[in-house]
Design a protein around this motif. Sequence first.
Motif, mmCIF file in Angstrom:
data_model
loop_
_atom_site.group_PDB
_atom_site.id
_atom_site.type_symbol
_atom_site.label_atom_id
_atom_site.label_comp_id
_atom_site.label_asym_id
_atom_site.label_seq_id
_atom_site.Cartn_x
_atom_site.Cartn_y
_atom_site.Cartn_z
ATOM 1 N N LEU A 120 32.368 41.534 42.629
ATOM 2 C CA LEU A 120 32.896 42.598 41.983
ATOM 3 C C LEU A 120 32.267 41.724 40.863
ATOM 4 N N LEU A 121 32.518 40.565 40.294
ATOM 5 C CA LEU A 121 31.393 39.905 38.775
ATOM 6 C C LEU A 121 30.174 39.928 39.348
ATOM 7 N N LEU A 122 29.421 39.888 40.385
ATOM 8 C CA LEU A 122 28.082 40.170 40.397
ATOM 9 C C LEU A 122 27.278 41.367 40.287
ATOM 10 N N LEU A 123 28.622 42.691 40.477
ATOM 11 C CA LEU A 123 28.331 43.680 40.325
ATOM 12 C C LEU A 123 28.307 44.207 38.817
ATOM 13 N N GLY A 124 29.296 42.877 37.707
ATOM 14 C CA GLY A 124 29.316 43.506 36.452
ATOM 15 C C GLY A 124 31.086 44.250 36.073
ATOM 16 N N ALA A 125 31.630 43.397 36.799
ATOM 17 C CA ALA A 125 32.964 44.128 36.658
ATOM 18 C C ALA A 125 33.105 43.046 35.754
ATOM 19 N N ALA A 126 34.438 43.001 34.634
ATOM 20 C CA ALA A 126 34.840 42.359 33.607
ATOM 21 C C ALA A 126 35.541 41.588 34.401
ATOM 22 N N PRO A 127 35.792 40.181 34.406
ATOM 23 C CA PRO A 127 36.605 38.915 34.856
ATOM 24 C C PRO A 127 37.984 39.762 35.348
ATOM 25 N N GLU A 128 38.828 40.180 34.513
ATOM 26 C CA GLU A 128 40.226 40.442 34.511
ATOM 27 C C GLU A 128 39.817 41.836 35.134
ATOM 28 N N GLU A 129 39.420 42.451 35.129
ATOM 29 C CA GLU A 129 39.663 43.395 36.059
ATOM 30 C C GLU A 129 39.106 43.266 37.756
ATOM 31 N N ALA A 130 38.112 42.469 37.366
ATOM 32 C CA ALA A 130 38.119 41.268 39.110
ATOM 33 C C ALA A 130 39.212 40.797 39.401
ATOM 34 N N GLN A 131 40.011 39.841 38.923
ATOM 35 C CA GLN A 131 40.878 39.249 38.828
ATOM 36 C C GLN A 131 42.003 40.261 39.925
ATOM 37 N N GLN A 132 42.581 40.782 39.090
ATOM 38 C CA GLN A 132 43.671 41.774 39.396
ATOM 39 C C GLN A 132 43.460 43.146 40.378
ATOM 40 N N GLN A 133 42.019 43.201 40.841
ATOM 41 C CA GLN A 133 41.505 43.662 42.393
ATOM 42 C C GLN A 133 42.023 43.258 43.612
ATOM 43 N N ALA A 134 41.263 42.013 42.627
ATOM 44 C CA ALA A 134 41.695 40.749 44.267
ATOM 45 C C ALA A 134 42.748 39.548 44.608
ATOM 46 N N ALA A 135 43.730 40.089 43.551
ATOM 47 C CA ALA A 135 45.260 39.807 43.670
ATOM 48 C C ALA A 135 45.581 41.146 44.406
ATOM 49 N N ALA A 136 45.602 41.808 43.834
ATOM 50 C CA ALA A 136 45.315 43.574 45.030
ATOM 51 C C ALA A 136 44.919 42.730 46.540
ATOM 52 N N ALA A 137 43.946 43.055 47.185
ATOM 53 C CA ALA A 137 43.565 43.040 47.935
ATOM 54 C C ALA A 137 44.035 41.909 48.910
ATOM 55 N N LEU A 138 44.569 40.817 48.117
ATOM 56 C CA LEU A 138 45.096 39.440 48.684
ATOM 57 C C LEU A 138 46.398 39.610 49.104
ATOM 58 N N GLU A 139 47.388 40.175 47.604
ATOM 59 C CA GLU A 139 48.594 40.412 48.655
ATOM 60 C C GLU A 139 48.429 41.733 49.424
ATOM 61 N N THR A 140 47.652 42.947 50.135
ATOM 62 C CA THR A 140 47.476 43.879 51.006
ATOM 63 C C THR A 140 47.942 43.030 52.287
ATOM 64 N N LEU A 141 46.260 42.060 52.554
ATOM 65 C CA LEU A 141 46.561 41.043 53.686
ATOM 66 C C LEU A 141 47.366 39.667 54.239
ATOM 67 N N GLU A 142 48.250 39.891 52.964
ATOM 68 C CA GLU A 142 49.977 39.189 53.192
ATOM 69 C C GLU A 142 48.930 37.368 52.467
ATOM 70 N N LEU A 143 48.215 37.570 51.375
ATOM 71 C CA LEU A 143 47.900 36.675 51.735
ATOM 72 C C LEU A 143 48.283 35.848 49.914
ATOM 73 N N ALA A 144 49.151 36.426 49.425
ATOM 74 C CA ALA A 144 49.390 36.325 47.949
ATOM 75 C C ALA A 144 49.853 34.922 47.164
ATOM 76 N N SER A 145 50.450 34.624 48.546
ATOM 77 C CA SER A 145 50.611 33.104 48.180
ATOM 78 C C SER A 145 49.810 32.263 48.769
ATOM 79 N N ILE A 146 48.720 32.200 48.826
ATOM 80 C CA ILE A 146 47.683 30.982 48.861
ATOM 81 C C ILE A 146 46.187 31.725 47.937
ATOM 82 N N ALA A 147 46.573 32.160 46.843
ATOM 83 C CA ALA A 147 45.441 32.973 45.912
ATOM 84 C C ALA A 147 44.782 31.774 44.946
ATOM 85 N N GLY A 148 45.687 30.849 44.595
ATOM 86 C CA GLY A 148 45.551 29.526 44.141
ATOM 87 C C GLY A 148 45.183 28.117 44.881
ATOM 88 N N GLN A 149 44.935 28.531 45.894
ATOM 89 C CA GLN A 149 44.446 27.624 46.876
ATOM 90 C C GLN A 149 42.979 27.480 47.308
#
Length: 243
Positions: free
Chosen positions: A129-158
């Motif tokens: 998303l960043l490569l497509l020009g999205a704002a960093p905050e928006e990109a991270q919010q969507q990434a966090a949602a995607a990780l939660e959907t795939l049951e990966l929220a707990s490893i987001a910072g690893q």
Amino acid sequence: MSDFNGLNVAEHLAYEAAQPWPEATRTHEQTPLVSFENVRRDFGTVAAIKGASAAIYPGDRIALLGSSGSGKSTLLHLLGGLDQPSGGAVEWPALGDPTQLRPGKVAFVFQAQSLMPPLTALENVALPLLLLGAAPEEAQQQAAAALETLELASIAGQLPEELSGGQAQRVAVARALMTRPQLILADEPTGQLDSATAQHLMDVLLAALGPDTALVLATHDLAVARRMQSVWRMENGVLEGNL
């Protein structure tokens, strides 16, 4: 004859013929995402792809079945515009300009570790998303949602080095899905995983796909291939047709 996942080619074909395969449900009223005709790819004197022809439509779920070295990876690279054919033509009728295929319209999931080592799981998923020009905050919010959907929220910072093989591949799937691509090309994404982890990854990937997103998945695993709607068979650079 060459070895094929523990079976020689004759034994594999006999086994394959005896098994029920999924029935394709493709409709040809749509414009193909990718079409290729008489495509060849030579590396010096080695013919990696020998005159392959087919098309991929929205919503297709295709397994590209073949042994290691059969040409599966080379074909995926051609379909995604990562490589150019030595002969024949690859076109993207429904996707438009091939210079704009990635990271928006076409996404890859690779067998080998493909995450950026210095970035956390969250940052890796946000990267397209960043490569497509999205704002960093928006990109991270969507990434966090995607990780939660795939049951990966707990490893987001690893970092990637801190993840298991199955976790790293699910992060790669999340990253591939971030731009809502119309075509996902997956190259042996379960090749380094045990059977249970491989099936879980397939569950996650198939459940996350949109109805019009096409998936072409290269594999030598019959259990993985049976999860798809259509199966293409490839050996020695020859695309032998689809089932």
